[in-house]
Design a protein around this motif. Structure first.
Motif, PDB file in Angstrom:
ATOM      1  N   ALA A 178      55.980  40.724  28.992  1.00 35.38           N
ATOM      2  CA  ALA A 178      56.353  39.443  29.592  1.00 35.38           C
ATOM      3  C   ALA A 178      55.123  38.564  29.593  1.00 35.38           C
ATOM      4  O   ALA A 178      54.015  39.029  29.862  1.00 35.38           O
ATOM      5  CB  ALA A 178      56.857  39.645  31.009  1.00 35.38           C
ATOM      6  N   THR A 179      55.313  37.303  29.217  1.00 31.53           N
ATOM      7  CA  THR A 179      54.155  36.405  29.208  1.00 31.53           C
ATOM      8  C   THR A 179      54.471  35.141  29.988  1.00 31.53           C
ATOM      9  O   THR A 179      55.634  34.773  30.151  1.00 31.53           O
ATOM     10  CB  THR A 179      53.783  35.949  27.778  1.00 31.53           C
ATOM     11  N   THR A 180      53.429  34.510  30.468  1.00 25.55           N
ATOM     12  CA  THR A 180      53.608  33.199  31.101  1.00 25.55           C
ATOM     13  C   THR A 180      52.322  32.402  30.941  1.00 25.55           C
ATOM     14  O   THR A 180      51.240  32.990  30.905  1.00 25.55           O
ATOM     15  CB  THR A 180      53.970  33.342  32.592  1.00 25.55           C
ATOM     16  N   PRO A 181      52.438  31.076  30.823  1.00 28.54           N
ATOM     17  CA  PRO A 181      51.205  30.286  30.877  1.00 28.54           C
ATOM     18  C   PRO A 181      50.677  30.308  32.307  1.00 28.54           C
ATOM     19  O   PRO A 181      51.457  30.516  33.235  1.00 28.54           O
ATOM     20  CB  PRO A 181      51.662  28.878  30.494  1.00 28.54           C
ATOM     21  N   GLN A 182      49.390  30.156  32.484  1.00 31.18           N
ATOM     22  CA  GLN A 182      48.875  29.942  33.825  1.00 31.18           C
ATOM     23  C   GLN A 182      48.064  28.645  33.795  1.00 31.18           C
ATOM     24  O   GLN A 182      47.835  28.082  32.732  1.00 31.18           O
ATOM     25  CB  GLN A 182      48.051  31.125  34.320  1.00 31.18           C
ATOM     26  N   VAL A 183      47.643  28.166  34.953  1.00 29.72           N
ATOM     27  CA  VAL A 183      46.997  26.867  35.034  1.00 29.72           C
ATOM     28  C   VAL A 183      45.936  26.708  33.951  1.00 29.72           C
ATOM     29  O   VAL A 183      45.887  25.720  33.255  1.00 29.72           O
ATOM     30  CB  VAL A 183      46.360  26.667  36.433  1.00 29.72           C
TER      31      VAL A 183
END
Ligand SMILES: [Zn+2]
Length: 499
Positions: A178-183
């Motif tokens: 699972a991936t997500t962008p972060q700030v």
């Protein structure tokens, strides 16, 4: 590995003051910091390693630029297959340490951290340049996952899975990505799905007591009805479900059709028909696919159905329907303790009449995992009392036996310095009967709990205290998992009234 040994730790002052170009053997030193202690000791380190170098005094900006150029060049030199090899190496070490997850945190402007979750806690494994981390994530997603035409997009949330054997380490059945962008960058989390074939299916090996096992035997012996396991993510629910289903399979000698609906399957269970839920993009599609899979399973002549999780009203009502039409159902739901499972199911739209019918609700289990102390380096609590604040000690001492309790030690080679050697379950197991359900139906939950305890019911907290008094678990660590030990007004972790 010379690169690691000679590269100042990221984020430190030293990193800003020096840059050692190993190709040209030039040591760039920030001219304003040339005489500071960290720089001096770094130079001494190079001397000790008999490394020859020439010093160039430059502005701090130059150091920064040199480092960026170097990181980029290094990343480009390492092609994708190199990155895949790097990923494989990380998987291998994670499996050796029995990590449950690998986190790859890329902070665009600085660095990448590779972090493992072992025995429930995060621990830093390695640090690399940011550009390296991006290439790593991309190599894992595009080169190793099951999605054939995958494109790794840093700015989107993406899910995938690795199940091709060559891309996995021995001991793994799969990896969920699972991936997500972060700030400032991105995060990729890899859940390692271990191949537990051949591992024990006796839940007592995972911390349940024999009495609790007898209760679960009773649940298994009822041909119809629903058995619900609750607990947060990482509480070992899947392991308990796996043990239970494999035990049913073993005991019936193949005479029962055992089917699962899972999104996605976590363990491979030989002899059991596991149906994955079709890939879906949106939560709505996912829910619809899940319902479709449950309905399809009911048409496939099952005796026992396991529904991975009841997370919405449709899946909950389909699960209940399966239980009321002659099947033995096992499932899980998020709830803080065994008795709040009933409230949770009512919240999901199941009528309280159904939820308090002991012919339908045949079993409720709630569990947490608590840390097991390393037997080689744990310390008797009595010998390190000065370590703890007075308030904390008073609270804990009200609940546990100080003469036998142990606490975490300083770590040793046996436990790789963690002080912890594994995890064990603290659970509560309820086989409802008519008097208990009558009390719950008439709104007397506290009396229902009293009734259950009067008949030998043990709460998660009581079970944890037993393990503390056996010197197996650290009372302060246990409190981090299940809340204050001495607060006996709260019968359960998360209290009894969270309806
Ligand atoms: Zn140890």
């Amino acid at each position: 590995m010379t690169f690691h040994a000679l590269t100042p730790t990221q984020g430190t002052d030293l990193e800003k003051m020096v840059f050692f170009d190993q190709g040209t053997q030039v040591l760039y030193v920030s001219k304003n910091n040339a005489f500071e202690a960290p720089v001096r000791s770094y130079m001494q380190l190079l001397n000790e390693k008999s490394i020859r170098y020439e010093v160039q005094s430059v502005a701090m900006d130059v150091i920064h630029q040199k480092r960026l150029l170097n990181d980029n060049a290094k990343s480009e030199v390492m092609g994708r297959s190199d990155m895949q090899r790097a990923a494989t190496e990380i998987f291998k070490v994670a499996v050796e340490r029995r990590a449950s997850d690998i986190h790859i945190r890329v902070a665009s402007k600085s660095h990448t951290k590779i972090i493992f979750r072992v025995h429930g806690d995060l621990e830093l494994y390695e640090e690399h340049p940011a550009s390296w981390g991006k290439l790593l994530c991309s190599a894992i997603y595009t080169g190793m996952s099951d999605i054939s035409d995958a494109t790794f997009e840093e700015l989107s949330r993406q899910d995938a899975r690795i199940s091709v054997r060559e891309n996995l380490s021995p001991g793994l059945d799969g990896i969920r990505i699972a991936t997500t962008p972060q700030v400032d960058g991105l995060v990729m989390v890899l859940r390692l799905l271990y191949n537990d074939e051949g591992k024990s299916i006796d839940i007592c090996d995972y911390g349940y007591t024999r009495d609790q096992q007898d209760l679960i035997d009773q649940m298994r012996s009822k041909p119809t009805g629903i058995n619900i396991i609750s607990g947060p993510t990482g509480s070992g629910k899947s392991t308990t479900l796996r043990c239970t289903l494999l035990t049913i399979h073993k005991e019936c000698h193949g005479t029962k059709n055992i089917m699962t609906v899972e999104d996605p399957p976590e363990y491979s269970m030989p002899g059991i028909v596991q149906t994955p839920v079709a890939n879906a993009k949106t939560e709505q599609e996912r829910s619809a696919a899940f319902q479709e899979a449950i309905k399809a399973t009911m048409r496939l002549d099952p005796n026992v159905i396991m529904i991975g999780e009841m997370r919405d009203t449709p899946s909950a009502s389909l699960g209940m329907q399966a239980a009321m039409t002659g099947h033995q159902v096992w499932t899980s739901v998020h709830a803080n303790n065994a008795f709040s499972v009933i409230d949770r199911m009512v919240d999901l739209g199941i009528s309280s009449n159904v939820m308090t019918d002991d012919a339908i609700i045949t079993g409720i289990i709630c569990q947490r995992l608590i840390k097991v102390l390393c037997p080689s380096c744990k310390r008797p609590l009595a010998s390190v009392l000065e370590r703890y604040a007075k308030d904390d000690l008073e609270r804990v001492m009200k609940a546990v036996d100080v003469s036998s309790a142990h606490v975490i030690g300083d770590g040793c080679p046996e436990c790789r310095g963690r002080g912890i050697s594994g995890m064990t379950a603290a659970a509560e197991v309820v086989v409802p009967d008519e008097p208990m359900m009558d009390l719950i139906r008439s709104g007397q939950k506290a009396r229902a709990i009293e009734y259950w305890r009067g008949r030998g019911g043990r709460t998660m907290r009581e079970m944890a205290i037993d393990k503390i008094n056996d010197g197996l678990c650290d009372p302060f660590k246990v409190e981090e998992e299940i809340g204050p030990l001495s607060d006996m007004t709260l019968t359960f972790a998360g209290d009894g009234n969270d309806s």
